[in-house]
Motif scaffolding. Structure first.
Motif, PDB file in Angstrom:
ATOM      1  N   ALA A 155     -39.211 -21.244 -12.501  1.00  0.00           N
ATOM      2  CA  ALA A 155     -39.029 -20.718 -11.148  1.00  0.00           C
ATOM      3  C   ALA A 155     -37.593 -20.942 -10.708  1.00  0.00           C
ATOM      4  CB  ALA A 155     -39.996 -21.390 -10.170  1.00  0.00           C
ATOM      5  N   LEU A 172     -33.437 -12.308 -11.918  1.00  0.00           N
ATOM      6  CA  LEU A 172     -34.243 -11.280 -12.573  1.00  0.00           C
ATOM      7  C   LEU A 172     -33.741 -11.020 -13.992  1.00  0.00           C
ATOM      8  CD1 LEU A 172     -34.662  -8.754  -9.631  1.00  0.00           C
ATOM      9  CD2 LEU A 172     -36.476 -10.152 -10.646  1.00  0.00           C
ATOM     10  N   HIS A 175     -34.889 -13.379 -16.461  1.00  0.00           N
ATOM     11  CA  HIS A 175     -36.344 -13.308 -16.673  1.00  0.00           C
ATOM     12  C   HIS A 175     -37.065 -14.533 -16.125  1.00  0.00           C
ATOM     13  CE1 HIS A 175     -35.608  -9.765 -19.105  1.00  0.00           C
ATOM     14  NE2 HIS A 175     -34.768 -10.453 -19.862  1.00  0.00           N
ATOM     15  N   PRO A 177     -39.702 -15.968 -13.928  1.00  0.00           N
ATOM     16  CA  PRO A 177     -40.908 -15.273 -13.458  1.00  0.00           C
ATOM     17  C   PRO A 177     -41.257 -15.480 -12.000  1.00  0.00           C
ATOM     18  CG  PRO A 177     -41.509 -17.186 -14.752  1.00  0.00           C
ATOM     19  CD  PRO A 177     -40.022 -17.051 -14.871  1.00  0.00           C
ATOM     20  N   PHE A 178     -40.710 -16.528 -11.367  1.00  0.00           N
ATOM     21  CA  PHE A 178     -41.033 -16.799  -9.963  1.00  0.00           C
ATOM     22  C   PHE A 178     -39.726 -17.094  -9.234  1.00  0.00           C
ATOM     23  CE2 PHE A 178     -42.245 -19.017  -6.208  1.00  0.00           C
ATOM     24  CZ  PHE A 178     -43.566 -18.691  -5.927  1.00  0.00           C
ATOM     25  N   ILE A 179     -39.360 -16.218  -8.315  1.00  0.00           N
ATOM     26  CA  ILE A 179     -38.099 -16.364  -7.577  1.00  0.00           C
ATOM     27  C   ILE A 179     -38.429 -16.547  -6.104  1.00  0.00           C
ATOM     28  CG2 ILE A 179     -35.894 -15.279  -7.000  1.00  0.00           C
ATOM     29  CD1 ILE A 179     -36.287 -13.573  -9.588  1.00  0.00           C
ATOM     30  N   SER A 200     -42.450  -4.603 -11.172  1.00  0.00           N
ATOM     31  CA  SER A 200     -42.521  -5.919 -11.811  1.00  0.00           C
ATOM     32  C   SER A 200     -41.436  -6.844 -11.268  1.00  0.00           C
ATOM     33  CB  SER A 200     -42.398  -5.794 -13.337  1.00  0.00           C
ATOM     34  OG  SER A 200     -41.131  -5.242 -13.697  1.00  0.00           O
ATOM     35  N   GLU A 201     -40.253  -6.291 -10.991  1.00  0.00           N
ATOM     36  CA  GLU A 201     -39.192  -7.116 -10.415  1.00  0.00           C
ATOM     37  C   GLU A 201     -39.553  -7.549  -8.997  1.00  0.00           C
ATOM     38  OE1 GLU A 201     -35.155  -5.433 -12.622  1.00  0.00           O
ATOM     39  OE2 GLU A 201     -35.946  -4.365 -10.862  1.00  0.00           O
ATOM     40  N   ALA A 204     -41.929 -10.492  -8.769  1.00  0.00           N
ATOM     41  CA  ALA A 204     -41.397 -11.815  -9.104  1.00  0.00           C
ATOM     42  C   ALA A 204     -40.751 -12.508  -7.905  1.00  0.00           C
ATOM     43  CB  ALA A 204     -40.379 -11.700 -10.239  1.00  0.00           C
ATOM     44  N   HIS A 206     -40.574 -13.903  -4.142  1.00  0.00           N
ATOM     45  CA  HIS A 206     -41.450 -14.410  -3.082  1.00  0.00           C
ATOM     46  C   HIS A 206     -40.597 -14.740  -1.862  1.00  0.00           C
ATOM     47  CE1 HIS A 206     -44.945 -14.903  -5.856  1.00  0.00           C
ATOM     48  NE2 HIS A 206     -43.950 -14.899  -6.724  1.00  0.00           N
ATOM     49  N   LEU A 238     -49.316 -18.321 -13.550  1.00  0.00           N
ATOM     50  CA  LEU A 238     -47.964 -17.784 -13.444  1.00  0.00           C
ATOM     51  C   LEU A 238     -47.464 -17.267 -14.779  1.00  0.00           C
ATOM     52  CD1 LEU A 238     -45.293 -17.316 -11.971  1.00  0.00           C
ATOM     53  CD2 LEU A 238     -44.720 -19.715 -12.379  1.00  0.00           C
ATOM     54  N   GLY A 240     -45.182 -16.547 -17.642  1.00  0.00           N
ATOM     55  CA  GLY A 240     -43.990 -17.257 -18.088  1.00  0.00           C
ATOM     56  C   GLY A 240     -44.167 -18.760 -18.100  1.00  0.00           C
TER      57      GLY A 240
END
Length: 299
Positions: A155, A172, A175, A177-179, A200-201, A204, A206, A238, A240
């Motif tokens: 993250a 992004l 890669h 997975p949680f931003i 998909s972007e 990722a 939040h 999650l 990733g």
């Protein structure tokens, strides 16, 4: 590898962020060759370093350990000689009846040692500092900075007073997975919309970062952010998490097994497992001795 070298090897693997299973003999009944306190390490490929018993025990340890390293859950492994009354099964315990003629019952504890999940924090704000402190307390490996975002991070938390769009794009591209983007609902929505992201972007990102708990202070906001990240890992699966080592080791496949036709033991099929093809059928054995015995009888 002797027991004296196990601690040094554990420290080395931990520093290199290599997942492994630490195996300790917690009870041993004669004539088992291993003694209480003997240790070994099982690597993701199935290699075993150290000593926790002979060939009869090793195969059971290897196969169970690969499941442990894949699932990230410790297991008490009970190895019993053939014909002995089984221990009652219990959650967190695996019992294996071992037909090896040497006999002897054993209990071994297999503990997964997985790399701590990496969390990257971008920004020099009170919220960024509070997230760093809380993430470290929760066992995350935290990196800081606005350049070279680590691609293996589970993250990323962005809390800055500018350059948010550049940082989101960098996260992004790495890669992650949680931003978690720290911004007001209006500011966050405008920024994400302006970037023209694909589905998909967008998924990722939040923002506003964190679960709604009525947070006001920097520590409270950090609590809400870390709560959302932990929930994403533990409850939401999650994407990733596996590759970041947060829950289990990457790409660990438990290999197929076979039954030794001589002694009846279950063996893991690996490149170094004794093997024989007879009558067009493949057989695998616990040892070269069983293989040679079968070959002699089949000739």
């Amino acid at each position: 590898m002797t027991g004296r070298r196990i601690p040094a090897r554990i420290a080395e693997l931990t520093a290199r962020r290599v997942p492994f299973v630490h195996v300790t003999v917690v009870r041993s009944q004669p004539p088992s060759s291993a003694k209480t306190g003997d240790e070994a390490i099982v690597l993701p490929g199935g290699d075993i370093e150290g000593f926790v018993g002979g060939q009869c025990t090793i195969e059971s340890v290897r196969r169970t350990a690969l499941g442990v390293i894949r699932d990230g859950e410790g297991v008490l492994l009970r190895v019993l000689p053939g014909g002995q009354e089984r221990f009652p099964d219990a959650p967190g315990a695996v019992t294996v009846v071992n037909p090896c003629l040497s006999g002897g019952a054993m209990e071994l504890f297999l503990r997964p040692e997985l790399p701590a999940p990496t969390l990257h924090v971008a920004g020099a704000t009170p919220i960024a500092d509070a997230v760093t402190d809380m993430a470290e307390m929760l066992g995350f490996a935290v990196t800081r900075g606005t350049d070279d975002l680590p691609p293996d991070s589970i993250a990323g938390v962005i809390s800055t007073h500018g350059d948010e769009e550049l940082l989101v794009r960098a996260a992004l591209d790495a890669h992650i997975p949680f931003i978690a983007l720290v911004a007001s609902p209006k500011r966050g929505t405008e920024l994400v919309t302006a970037m023209g992201l694909n589905d998909s972007e967008r998924a990722a990102i939040h923002t506003p970062a964190g679960l709604w708990i009525g947070a006001r202070t920097a520590p409270e906001i950090a609590l809400s952010i870390m709560t959302e990240i932990v929930k994403a890992i533990r409850l939401d699966g999650l994407v990733g998490a596996e590759t970041a080592g947060a829950v289990r080791a990457p790409d660990v496949q438990v290999p197929a097994d076979a039954t030794d036709p001589v002694c009846g033991m279950s063996v893991t099929i690996r490149a170094d497992t004794p093997h024989l093809t007879a009558g067009g059928t493949d057989y695998w054995f616990c040892s070269a001795g069983c293989r040679d015995t079968y070959a002699k009888a089949a000739s």
